[in-house]
Design an enzyme around this catalytic site. Sequence first.
Site, short mmCIF file in Angstrom:
data_model
loop_
_atom_site.label_atom_id
_atom_site.label_comp_id
_atom_site.label_asym_id
_atom_site.label_seq_id
_atom_site.Cartn_x
_atom_site.Cartn_y
_atom_site.Cartn_z
N LYS A 77 27.05 -1.08 111.86
CA LYS A 77 28.06 -0.10 111.47
C LYS A 77 28.39 0.80 112.65
O LYS A 77 27.59 0.99 113.56
CB LYS A 77 27.52 0.78 110.32
N ARG A 88 24.11 -7.03 98.13
CA ARG A 88 24.31 -8.08 97.12
C ARG A 88 23.26 -9.17 97.22
O ARG A 88 22.95 -9.83 96.23
CB ARG A 88 25.72 -8.65 97.25
#
Length: 470
Positions: free
Chosen positions: A247, A322
Amino acid sequence: MLITPTFSKNPKTANKVFLIQDKKEIKKLKMSEKEKAFFRDELKEKESYLMNAFGTFMAVFTFNDLKEASNRERLRLAGDEVYNEMASKIKSLQVVSDSTEAISLFIEGIALSSYKFDKYFTEKKPVQLKEVITSDSSVDVEGINHIVDATCWARTLVNEPVSYLTAEQLSKDVQKKCENAGIKIEVFTKAKIQSLKMGGLLAVNKGSIDPPTFTIMEWKPKAAKNSKPIILVGKGIVYDTGGLSLKSTPNSMDMMKSDMAGAAAVVAVTYAAAKLNIPLHIITLVPATDNRPGGNAYVPGDVITMYSGKTVEVMNTDAEGRLALADALTYANKFKPELVIDAATLTGAAVRSVGTFAACVMGTAGQKEFDRLNEAGQFTYDRVVQFPFWDDYKEELESSIADLKNLGGPYAGMITAGKFLEHFTDYPYIHIDIAGPAFNTKKDKYRGIGGTGAGVRLLTEFLKRKAQES
Protein backbone atom coordinates in the site's frame (compact mmCIF):
# COMPACT_ATOMS: atom_id res chain seq x y z
CA MET A 1 -13.43 5.81 31.90
CA LEU A 2 -16.91 5.54 30.40
CA ILE A 3 -19.89 7.39 31.79
CA THR A 4 -22.14 4.93 33.63
CA PRO A 5 -25.88 5.45 33.16
CA THR A 6 -27.66 4.69 36.44
CA PHE A 7 -31.17 4.59 37.91
CA SER A 8 -32.13 6.47 41.05
CA LYS A 9 -35.56 7.23 42.51
CA ASN A 10 -34.21 10.44 44.04
CA PRO A 11 -31.34 11.80 41.93
CA LYS A 12 -29.23 14.24 43.91
CA THR A 13 -28.05 16.63 41.23
CA ALA A 14 -29.18 20.06 40.13
CA ASN A 15 -27.84 19.49 36.61
CA LYS A 16 -30.68 18.42 34.33
CA VAL A 17 -31.50 17.73 30.71
CA PHE A 18 -35.17 17.82 29.74
CA LEU A 19 -36.35 16.03 26.60
CA ILE A 20 -39.75 17.19 25.35
CA GLN A 21 -41.89 16.55 22.29
CA ASP A 22 -43.80 19.81 22.42
CA LYS A 23 -42.51 23.20 23.54
CA LYS A 24 -45.78 23.62 25.44
CA GLU A 25 -44.41 21.00 27.87
CA ILE A 26 -42.01 23.61 29.25
CA LYS A 27 -44.72 24.75 31.67
CA LYS A 28 -44.69 21.27 33.30
CA LEU A 29 -40.92 21.10 33.82
CA LYS A 30 -39.53 21.13 37.35
CA MET A 31 -37.73 24.46 37.26
CA SER A 32 -38.46 28.00 38.43
CA GLU A 33 -40.94 30.20 36.57
CA LYS A 34 -38.06 32.48 35.63
CA GLU A 35 -36.19 29.55 34.10
CA LYS A 36 -39.31 28.40 32.24
CA ALA A 37 -39.74 31.87 30.80
CA PHE A 38 -36.10 31.91 29.77
CA PHE A 39 -36.30 28.57 27.94
CA ARG A 40 -39.66 29.48 26.40
CA ASP A 41 -38.06 32.58 24.92
CA GLU A 42 -34.89 30.85 23.73
CA LEU A 43 -36.79 27.99 22.09
CA LYS A 44 -39.07 30.18 20.02
CA GLU A 45 -36.84 29.71 16.99
CA LYS A 46 -34.61 26.86 18.21
CA GLU A 47 -35.05 23.18 18.89
CA SER A 48 -32.71 23.08 21.88
CA TYR A 49 -30.87 25.28 24.33
CA LEU A 50 -28.11 24.64 26.86
CA MET A 51 -27.64 26.92 29.86
CA ASN A 52 -24.84 26.97 32.40
CA ALA A 53 -25.79 29.38 35.17
CA PHE A 54 -23.26 29.75 37.98
CA GLY A 55 -22.13 26.13 37.71
CA THR A 56 -25.60 24.61 37.40
CA PHE A 57 -26.36 23.11 34.01
CA MET A 58 -29.78 22.90 32.41
CA ALA A 59 -30.78 22.03 28.87
CA VAL A 60 -33.97 21.44 26.96
CA PHE A 61 -34.07 19.38 23.74
CA THR A 62 -37.16 18.89 21.65
CA PHE A 63 -37.73 15.74 19.61
CA ASN A 64 -40.19 14.42 17.05
CA ASP A 65 -41.69 11.01 16.20
CA LEU A 66 -39.18 8.38 17.34
CA LYS A 67 -40.36 5.93 14.70
CA GLU A 68 -38.14 7.94 12.33
CA ALA A 69 -34.49 6.91 12.39
CA SER A 70 -33.24 10.49 12.00
CA ASN A 71 -35.28 11.64 15.01
CA ARG A 72 -33.86 8.84 17.13
CA GLU A 73 -30.37 9.77 16.01
CA ARG A 74 -30.94 13.41 16.94
CA LEU A 75 -31.30 12.38 20.59
CA ARG A 76 -28.02 10.45 20.50
CA LEU A 77 -26.40 13.54 19.00
CA ALA A 78 -27.94 15.60 21.80
CA GLY A 79 -26.10 13.36 24.24
CA ASP A 80 -22.88 13.99 22.35
CA GLU A 81 -23.49 17.75 22.40
CA VAL A 82 -24.07 17.79 26.14
CA TYR A 83 -21.01 15.64 26.80
CA ASN A 84 -18.73 17.90 24.78
CA GLU A 85 -20.13 20.98 26.51
CA MET A 86 -20.26 19.74 30.08
CA ALA A 87 -17.86 16.81 30.59
CA SER A 88 -15.18 18.98 32.17
CA LYS A 89 -17.60 21.13 34.20
CA ILE A 90 -20.08 18.93 36.09
CA LYS A 91 -19.89 15.59 37.91
CA SER A 92 -23.41 14.21 37.43
CA LEU A 93 -26.44 14.83 35.26
CA GLN A 94 -30.10 13.81 35.40
CA VAL A 95 -32.09 13.14 32.23
CA VAL A 96 -35.83 13.85 32.46
CA SER A 97 -38.56 13.00 29.96
CA ASP A 98 -42.02 11.48 29.69
CA SER A 99 -40.53 9.23 27.01
CA THR A 100 -38.51 6.23 28.19
CA GLU A 101 -37.19 5.76 24.67
CA ALA A 102 -35.99 9.36 24.46
CA ILE A 103 -34.05 8.98 27.71
CA SER A 104 -32.53 5.71 26.48
CA LEU A 105 -31.33 7.26 23.23
CA PHE A 106 -29.89 10.32 24.96
CA ILE A 107 -27.91 8.35 27.52
CA GLU A 108 -26.70 5.95 24.83
CA GLY A 109 -25.33 8.94 22.93
CA ILE A 110 -23.69 10.55 25.94
CA ALA A 111 -22.19 7.24 27.13
CA LEU A 112 -20.73 6.47 23.70
CA SER A 113 -19.35 10.01 23.54
CA SER A 114 -17.46 9.48 26.78
CA TYR A 115 -15.15 6.88 25.21
CA LYS A 116 -11.50 7.85 24.94
CA PHE A 117 -8.51 5.79 23.90
CA ASP A 118 -5.86 7.44 26.05
CA LYS A 119 -3.80 4.39 27.00
CA TYR A 120 -0.63 5.75 25.45
CA PHE A 121 -0.83 9.34 26.70
CA THR A 122 1.60 10.11 29.52
CA GLU A 123 -0.76 12.86 30.73
CA LYS A 124 -4.47 12.19 30.58
CA LYS A 125 -7.07 14.96 30.36
CA PRO A 126 -9.31 14.93 33.45
CA VAL A 127 -13.06 14.51 33.02
CA GLN A 128 -15.55 15.53 35.69
CA LEU A 129 -18.74 13.94 34.35
CA LYS A 130 -18.96 10.36 35.55
CA GLU A 131 -22.66 9.70 36.00
CA VAL A 132 -25.85 10.12 34.00
CA ILE A 133 -28.97 9.42 36.06
CA THR A 134 -32.58 8.68 35.24
CA SER A 135 -35.47 8.22 37.66
CA ASP A 136 -37.45 6.34 34.97
CA SER A 137 -37.31 2.72 36.11
CA SER A 138 -38.40 1.57 32.63
CA VAL A 139 -35.06 2.61 31.14
CA ASP A 140 -32.89 -0.47 30.66
CA VAL A 141 -29.73 1.11 32.02
CA GLU A 142 -28.03 -2.27 32.42
CA GLY A 143 -28.72 -3.17 28.80
CA ILE A 144 -27.44 0.18 27.59
CA ASN A 145 -24.29 -0.26 29.66
CA HIS A 146 -23.63 -3.69 28.14
CA ILE A 147 -24.06 -2.43 24.57
CA VAL A 148 -21.90 0.64 25.17
CA ASP A 149 -19.26 -1.50 26.87
CA ALA A 150 -19.17 -3.94 23.94
CA THR A 151 -19.04 -1.16 21.36
CA CYS A 152 -16.22 0.59 23.17
CA TRP A 153 -14.30 -2.66 23.61
CA ALA A 154 -14.44 -3.10 19.84
CA ARG A 155 -13.17 0.47 19.45
CA THR A 156 -10.25 -0.24 21.76
CA LEU A 157 -9.30 -3.39 19.86
CA VAL A 158 -9.27 -1.40 16.62
CA ASN A 159 -7.34 1.48 18.16
CA GLU A 160 -4.58 -0.72 19.57
CA PRO A 161 -1.44 -0.66 17.39
CA VAL A 162 -0.01 -3.90 16.06
CA SER A 163 3.02 -3.36 18.31
CA TYR A 164 0.58 -4.57 20.99
CA LEU A 165 -2.29 -6.30 19.21
CA THR A 166 -0.76 -9.18 17.30
CA ALA A 167 -2.96 -12.10 16.27
CA GLU A 168 -1.95 -13.96 19.43
CA GLN A 169 -2.68 -10.93 21.62
CA LEU A 170 -6.08 -10.49 20.00
CA SER A 171 -6.97 -14.02 21.05
CA LYS A 172 -5.68 -13.37 24.57
CA ASP A 173 -7.68 -10.16 24.86
CA VAL A 174 -10.84 -11.97 23.76
CA GLN A 175 -10.25 -14.69 26.35
CA LYS A 176 -9.65 -12.15 29.11
CA LYS A 177 -12.71 -10.04 28.32
CA CYS A 178 -15.01 -13.04 28.10
CA GLU A 179 -13.71 -15.15 31.00
CA ASN A 180 -16.75 -14.44 33.18
CA ALA A 181 -19.35 -14.02 30.44
CA GLY A 182 -20.30 -17.68 29.99
CA ILE A 183 -18.66 -17.90 26.56
CA LYS A 184 -16.65 -20.97 25.60
CA ILE A 185 -13.43 -20.09 23.75
CA GLU A 186 -10.92 -22.19 21.84
CA VAL A 187 -7.84 -20.82 20.08
CA PHE A 188 -6.09 -22.72 17.28
CA THR A 189 -2.34 -22.17 17.15
CA LYS A 190 -0.29 -22.13 13.95
CA ALA A 191 0.42 -25.85 14.26
CA LYS A 192 -3.30 -26.63 14.43
CA ILE A 193 -4.04 -24.28 11.52
CA GLN A 194 -1.33 -26.05 9.50
CA SER A 195 -2.75 -29.46 10.35
CA LEU A 196 -6.15 -28.29 9.09
CA LYS A 197 -4.51 -26.99 5.90
CA MET A 198 -6.10 -23.57 6.08
CA GLY A 199 -4.18 -22.42 3.02
CA GLY A 200 -5.72 -18.96 2.78
CA LEU A 201 -4.89 -17.87 6.32
CA LEU A 202 -1.46 -19.49 6.14
CA ALA A 203 -0.62 -17.80 2.83
CA VAL A 204 -1.36 -14.35 4.22
CA ASN A 205 0.76 -15.14 7.27
CA LYS A 206 3.84 -16.25 5.29
CA GLY A 207 5.38 -12.76 5.29
CA SER A 208 5.05 -12.30 9.04
CA ILE A 209 7.30 -13.31 11.91
CA ASP A 210 4.23 -13.54 14.18
CA PRO A 211 2.04 -16.68 14.06
CA PRO A 212 -1.63 -16.64 13.06
CA THR A 213 -4.49 -17.67 15.30
CA PHE A 214 -8.00 -18.95 14.70
CA THR A 215 -10.33 -18.12 17.57
CA ILE A 216 -13.65 -19.89 18.15
CA MET A 217 -16.21 -18.41 20.56
CA GLU A 218 -19.45 -20.11 21.52
CA TRP A 219 -22.42 -18.63 23.36
CA LYS A 220 -24.95 -21.39 23.95
CA PRO A 221 -27.60 -20.50 26.54
CA LYS A 222 -29.80 -23.26 27.91
CA ALA A 223 -32.90 -21.60 26.51
CA ALA A 224 -31.52 -21.08 23.00
CA LYS A 225 -34.36 -20.69 20.51
CA ASN A 226 -32.41 -21.90 17.48
CA SER A 227 -31.59 -25.57 16.89
CA LYS A 228 -28.92 -24.64 14.35
CA PRO A 229 -26.34 -22.00 15.34
CA ILE A 230 -25.94 -18.53 13.93
CA ILE A 231 -22.30 -18.09 13.00
CA LEU A 232 -20.43 -14.77 12.99
CA VAL A 233 -17.13 -14.49 11.14
CA GLY A 234 -14.77 -11.54 11.45
CA LYS A 235 -11.76 -10.52 9.38
CA GLY A 236 -8.84 -10.38 11.79
CA ILE A 237 -6.02 -8.81 9.78
CA VAL A 238 -4.37 -7.03 12.69
CA TYR A 239 -2.22 -4.96 10.32
CA ASP A 240 -2.27 -4.81 6.55
CA THR A 241 0.72 -3.48 4.62
CA GLY A 242 -0.76 -4.90 1.45
CA GLY A 243 1.97 -7.55 1.42
CA LEU A 244 4.18 -7.43 -1.67
CA SER A 245 1.40 -5.46 -3.38
CA LEU A 246 2.44 -2.74 -0.95
CA LYS A 247 0.00 0.00 0.00
CA SER A 248 0.99 3.65 -0.33
CA THR A 249 1.67 5.62 2.83
CA PRO A 250 0.53 7.85 4.46
CA ASN A 251 -2.60 7.74 2.30
CA SER A 252 -3.51 4.12 3.02
CA MET A 253 -1.22 2.28 5.38
CA ASP A 254 -1.43 4.62 8.35
CA MET A 255 -4.94 3.38 9.20
CA MET A 256 -4.29 -0.31 8.63
CA LYS A 257 -4.30 -1.29 12.28
CA SER A 258 -8.07 -1.03 11.69
CA ASP A 259 -8.13 -3.94 9.25
CA MET A 260 -9.32 -6.21 12.04
CA ALA A 261 -12.43 -4.10 12.74
CA GLY A 262 -14.62 -6.96 11.48
CA ALA A 263 -13.08 -9.28 14.05
CA ALA A 264 -13.49 -6.62 16.75
CA ALA A 265 -17.15 -6.27 15.82
CA VAL A 266 -18.08 -9.94 15.94
CA VAL A 267 -16.25 -10.74 19.18
CA ALA A 268 -17.88 -7.70 20.81
CA VAL A 269 -21.31 -8.75 19.52
CA THR A 270 -20.81 -12.21 20.99
CA TYR A 271 -19.82 -10.65 24.30
CA ALA A 272 -22.87 -8.37 24.21
CA ALA A 273 -25.15 -11.31 23.39
CA ALA A 274 -23.87 -13.16 26.45
CA LYS A 275 -24.15 -10.16 28.79
CA LEU A 276 -27.67 -9.43 27.49
CA ASN A 277 -28.53 -13.14 27.69
CA ILE A 278 -29.86 -13.20 24.13
CA PRO A 279 -31.43 -16.68 23.77
CA LEU A 280 -29.62 -17.71 20.60
CA HIS A 281 -26.85 -20.23 20.01
CA ILE A 282 -24.00 -18.20 18.48
CA ILE A 283 -20.61 -19.37 17.24
CA THR A 284 -17.99 -16.81 16.26
CA LEU A 285 -14.91 -17.48 14.13
CA VAL A 286 -11.92 -15.15 13.86
CA PRO A 287 -8.99 -15.96 11.54
CA ALA A 288 -6.20 -13.56 12.50
CA THR A 289 -2.77 -12.56 11.20
CA ASP A 290 -0.92 -9.52 9.93
CA ASN A 291 -0.15 -9.14 6.21
CA ARG A 292 3.49 -8.20 5.58
CA PRO A 293 5.99 -8.41 2.71
CA GLY A 294 8.76 -10.11 4.69
CA GLY A 295 10.22 -13.59 4.85
CA ASN A 296 8.70 -16.02 2.37
CA ALA A 297 5.70 -13.78 1.66
CA TYR A 298 3.15 -14.97 -0.87
CA VAL A 299 3.31 -13.19 -4.21
CA PRO A 300 1.04 -12.27 -7.12
CA GLY A 301 0.93 -15.32 -9.38
CA ASP A 302 0.98 -17.86 -6.55
CA VAL A 303 -1.69 -20.54 -6.46
CA ILE A 304 -3.08 -21.36 -3.02
CA THR A 305 -4.96 -24.48 -2.00
CA MET A 306 -7.62 -23.37 0.43
CA TYR A 307 -9.06 -25.24 3.42
CA SER A 308 -12.02 -26.18 1.19
CA GLY A 309 -9.68 -27.80 -1.35
CA LYS A 310 -10.37 -25.15 -3.98
CA THR A 311 -7.42 -23.42 -5.61
CA VAL A 312 -7.01 -19.65 -5.85
CA GLU A 313 -4.71 -17.68 -8.14
CA VAL A 314 -3.32 -14.67 -6.28
CA MET A 315 -3.63 -11.53 -8.38
CA ASN A 316 -2.94 -9.07 -5.58
CA THR A 317 -1.61 -9.74 -2.09
CA ASP A 318 -3.61 -6.77 -0.80
CA ALA A 319 -6.79 -8.78 -1.41
CA GLU A 320 -5.81 -10.86 1.60
CA GLY A 321 -8.78 -10.56 3.92
CA ARG A 322 -10.98 -12.65 1.68
CA LEU A 323 -8.40 -15.47 1.74
CA ALA A 324 -8.44 -15.68 5.54
CA LEU A 325 -12.23 -15.28 5.66
CA ALA A 326 -12.73 -18.00 3.05
CA ASP A 327 -11.08 -20.61 5.29
CA ALA A 328 -13.28 -19.55 8.20
CA LEU A 329 -16.42 -19.65 6.04
CA THR A 330 -15.53 -23.19 4.96
CA TYR A 331 -14.93 -24.16 8.59
CA ALA A 332 -18.42 -22.84 9.42
CA ASN A 333 -19.94 -25.60 7.30
CA LYS A 334 -19.13 -28.19 9.97
CA PHE A 335 -21.68 -26.61 12.33
CA LYS A 336 -24.57 -26.88 9.82
CA PRO A 337 -25.57 -23.27 10.57
CA GLU A 338 -28.93 -21.61 10.22
CA LEU A 339 -27.22 -18.40 9.05
CA VAL A 340 -23.67 -17.12 8.66
CA ILE A 341 -22.78 -13.43 8.78
CA ASP A 342 -19.31 -12.08 8.20
CA ALA A 343 -18.06 -8.57 8.97
CA ALA A 344 -14.94 -7.20 7.31
CA THR A 345 -13.14 -4.05 6.27
CA LEU A 346 -12.82 -5.70 2.90
CA THR A 347 -12.73 -3.20 0.03
CA GLY A 348 -12.03 0.40 -0.88
CA ALA A 349 -14.90 0.00 -3.32
CA ALA A 350 -17.32 -0.15 -0.39
CA VAL A 351 -16.07 3.24 0.81
CA ARG A 352 -16.32 4.72 -2.66
CA SER A 353 -19.86 3.42 -3.09
CA VAL A 354 -21.52 4.64 0.14
CA GLY A 355 -18.81 6.60 1.94
CA THR A 356 -18.50 6.35 5.70
CA PHE A 357 -22.24 6.52 6.37
CA ALA A 358 -23.14 2.84 6.01
CA ALA A 359 -21.88 -0.68 5.46
CA CYS A 360 -22.42 -2.58 2.21
CA VAL A 361 -24.36 -5.83 2.58
CA MET A 362 -25.11 -8.67 0.18
CA GLY A 363 -25.46 -12.44 0.18
CA THR A 364 -27.61 -15.51 -0.33
CA ALA A 365 -29.79 -15.40 2.80
CA GLY A 366 -33.51 -14.85 2.42
CA GLN A 367 -34.76 -11.30 2.00
CA LYS A 368 -36.40 -11.48 5.42
CA GLU A 369 -32.93 -11.59 7.00
CA PHE A 370 -31.78 -8.57 4.99
CA ASP A 371 -34.94 -6.68 5.92
CA ARG A 372 -34.32 -7.47 9.59
CA LEU A 373 -30.72 -6.29 9.23
CA ASN A 374 -31.83 -3.06 7.56
CA GLU A 375 -34.40 -2.44 10.28
CA ALA A 376 -31.73 -3.01 12.93
CA GLY A 377 -29.48 -0.56 11.08
CA GLN A 378 -32.16 2.11 10.99
CA PHE A 379 -32.97 1.51 14.68
CA THR A 380 -29.33 1.92 15.76
CA TYR A 381 -28.25 4.28 12.95
CA ASP A 382 -25.48 1.77 12.29
CA ARG A 383 -26.86 1.59 8.78
CA VAL A 384 -26.53 -0.79 5.83
CA VAL A 385 -27.12 -0.63 2.09
CA GLN A 386 -28.02 -3.86 0.28
CA PHE A 387 -26.27 -4.53 -3.03
CA PRO A 388 -27.14 -7.01 -5.80
CA PHE A 389 -25.48 -10.39 -5.69
CA TRP A 390 -25.97 -11.56 -9.26
CA ASP A 391 -23.96 -14.46 -10.63
CA ASP A 392 -22.81 -12.19 -13.47
CA TYR A 393 -20.13 -10.91 -11.07
CA LYS A 394 -18.68 -14.42 -10.68
CA GLU A 395 -17.34 -14.31 -14.24
CA GLU A 396 -14.80 -11.68 -13.20
CA LEU A 397 -13.23 -14.17 -10.77
CA GLU A 398 -12.47 -16.85 -13.38
CA SER A 399 -8.80 -17.87 -13.58
CA SER A 400 -6.95 -19.53 -16.43
CA ILE A 401 -4.82 -21.66 -14.07
CA ALA A 402 -6.90 -22.18 -10.89
CA ASP A 403 -10.48 -22.52 -9.69
CA LEU A 404 -10.75 -18.76 -9.21
CA LYS A 405 -8.81 -15.52 -8.73
CA ASN A 406 -8.71 -13.47 -5.55
CA LEU A 407 -9.53 -10.26 -7.41
CA GLY A 408 -12.28 -9.21 -9.81
CA GLY A 409 -12.44 -6.43 -12.36
CA PRO A 410 -12.13 -2.65 -11.90
CA TYR A 411 -15.78 -2.08 -11.01
CA ALA A 412 -18.07 -3.06 -8.10
CA GLY A 413 -15.17 -4.51 -6.14
CA MET A 414 -17.27 -4.83 -2.99
CA ILE A 415 -19.59 -7.23 -4.87
CA THR A 416 -16.91 -9.32 -6.57
CA ALA A 417 -15.22 -9.68 -3.17
CA GLY A 418 -18.51 -10.94 -1.78
CA LYS A 419 -18.90 -13.34 -4.72
CA PHE A 420 -15.40 -14.67 -4.02
CA LEU A 421 -16.45 -15.46 -0.46
CA GLU A 422 -19.68 -17.07 -1.65
CA HIS A 423 -17.59 -19.83 -3.30
CA PHE A 424 -16.80 -21.08 0.22
CA THR A 425 -20.33 -21.09 1.61
CA ASP A 426 -23.02 -23.74 1.59
CA TYR A 427 -25.66 -22.11 3.78
CA PRO A 428 -27.68 -18.87 4.00
CA TYR A 429 -25.06 -16.15 4.02
CA ILE A 430 -24.73 -12.39 4.61
CA HIS A 431 -21.55 -10.45 3.89
CA ILE A 432 -21.10 -7.03 5.58
CA ASP A 433 -18.32 -4.78 4.28
CA ILE A 434 -17.71 -2.19 7.02
CA ALA A 435 -14.69 -0.55 5.38
CA GLY A 436 -16.41 2.85 5.31
CA PRO A 437 -17.79 3.34 8.84
CA ALA A 438 -15.21 1.31 10.81
CA PHE A 439 -12.58 4.01 11.36
CA ASN A 440 -12.65 7.80 11.58
CA THR A 441 -9.64 9.98 10.84
CA LYS A 442 -11.36 12.89 12.58
CA LYS A 443 -14.00 13.03 15.32
CA ASP A 444 -17.50 12.15 14.20
CA LYS A 445 -19.94 13.01 16.97
CA TYR A 446 -20.47 10.11 19.43
CA ARG A 447 -18.64 7.73 17.08
CA GLY A 448 -15.44 9.51 18.04
CA ILE A 449 -12.09 9.37 16.33
CA GLY A 450 -10.34 6.13 15.37
CA GLY A 451 -12.24 2.88 15.78
CA THR A 452 -16.01 3.39 15.83
CA GLY A 453 -17.28 -0.04 16.83
CA ALA A 454 -19.21 -0.23 13.56
CA GLY A 455 -21.37 -3.34 13.36
CA VAL A 456 -21.62 -3.98 17.09
CA ARG A 457 -24.89 -2.19 17.80
CA LEU A 458 -26.20 -3.24 14.36
CA LEU A 459 -25.66 -6.97 14.84
CA THR A 460 -26.62 -6.97 18.52
CA GLU A 461 -29.96 -5.41 17.59
CA PHE A 462 -30.32 -7.86 14.69
CA LEU A 463 -29.83 -10.80 17.06
CA LYS A 464 -32.25 -9.38 19.63
CA ARG A 465 -34.91 -9.03 16.94
CA LYS A 466 -34.21 -12.50 15.58
CA ALA A 467 -34.59 -13.99 19.05
CA GLN A 468 -37.88 -12.14 19.59
CA GLU A 469 -39.25 -13.42 16.28
CA SER A 470 -38.17 -17.05 16.82
